[in-house]
Write a protein that holds these residues in place. Structure first.
Motif, PDB file in Angstrom:
ATOM      1  N   ASP A 167       0.835  -1.203   0.000  1.00  0.00           N
ATOM      2  CA  ASP A 167       0.000   0.000   0.000  1.00  0.00           C
ATOM      3  C   ASP A 167       0.871   1.255   0.000  1.00  0.00           C
ATOM      4  N   GLN A 170       2.768   1.697  -3.480  1.00  0.00           N
ATOM      5  CA  GLN A 170       1.860   2.120  -4.552  1.00  0.00           C
ATOM      6  C   GLN A 170       1.432   3.568  -4.374  1.00  0.00           C
ATOM      7  N   SER A 171       1.164   3.960  -3.139  1.00  0.00           N
ATOM      8  CA  SER A 171       0.743   5.328  -2.857  1.00  0.00           C
ATOM      9  C   SER A 171       1.827   6.328  -3.236  1.00  0.00           C
ATOM     10  N   THR A 219      -6.902   2.191  -4.734  1.00  0.00           N
ATOM     11  CA  THR A 219      -5.957   1.837  -3.678  1.00  0.00           C
ATOM     12  C   THR A 219      -5.976   0.321  -3.463  1.00  0.00           C
TER      13      THR A 219
END
Length: 242
Positions: A167, A170-171, A219
């Motif tokens: 997470d 990727q963010s 997300t």
């Protein structure tokens, strides 16, 4: 397009003879996309990253890069244990002859932006596995890479840390408007992270299918919680023949 493979073959030579890793491979990645490649073990996924980076040249066909530098993230974070976090982040600037007050300040600002302000003077051994991977990503971004090549960078982490780091990575990549090409054996990871998943056949690898992943809010967490996640997982698993 930031990267295109056009009818790419790749054959490597060993003492036992020739082995064709890729045959007639076609794929393309748009600037700003997060693309994952999945396929059977040994099918040539890492070879694709090496070709994308220009470390290998195709036996036939063409690899077209649309401009911008590539940055590599490996299965291990490859941080130098004798350097501080700050020193590791500065390393590519030194290698490229770009270390100066301006580039150093930009690298530090990037590290501080993503939660490393209090860790810049620490050594890698003082960080968790997830934090080390964040340092590795910031190091890659600090060098100015536009296309990030990710070679199963989460595989050495335990499951819970892996979810958190996926997470996180990727963010950061999306927030910095970068492009990513991830190779992974983890179907769930590919679905959760990607705008597009490319499925490869067994060696010699060719593209079996491509899937645009457009459910959830983009997300990883929303993807995993979507009702379409399990259905997509089964489709990909069937295409892999597992």
């Amino acid at each position: 397009m930031i990267l295109t493979f056009k009818d790419v073959d790749y054959t490597y030579h060993t003492l036992d003879g020739e082995t064709t890793a890729l045959k007639g491979l076609n794929l393309s990645i748009l600037r700003g996309q997060f693309v994952s490649v999945i396929g059977p073990s040994g099918c040539g996924k890492t070879t694709i990253l090496s070709l994308a980076a220009g470390l290998l040249q195709p036996t036939a066909g063409e690899v077209v890069r649309g401009g911008g530098d590539c940055g590599y993230m490996l299965q291990r974070d490859a941080l130098f244990p004798w350097r501080t976090v700050e020193g590791n982040i500065f390393l590519p600037l030194e290698i490229n002859g770009q270390r100066n007050p301006e580039t150093k300040a930009r690298a530090v600002a990037l590290a501080e932006k993503y939660g490393l302000k209090d860790f810049l003077k620490k050594k890698p051994k003082e960080l968790s596995g997830g934090m080390r991977q964040r340092v590795a990503l910031i190091r890659t971004l600090a060098a100015g890479a536009e296309l990030l090549l990710l070679d199963e960078p989460f595989s050495a982490l335990d499951y819970q840390t892996r979810l958190e780091v996926c997470d996180d990575v990727q963010s950061i990549i999306k927030n910095e408007h970068k492009t990513a090409l991830l190779v992974t054996h983890d179907i769930s990871e590919a679905i959760a992270l990607s705008d597009k998943v490319i499925v490869l056949s067994a060696r010699p690898a060719r593209v079996v299918a491509e899937h645009d992943i457009n459910f959830g809010d983009g997300t990883p967490k929303s993807r995993r919680n979507s009702g379409q996640f399990a259905k997509t997982f089964e489709v990909l698993r069937d295409e892999l023949g597992i």
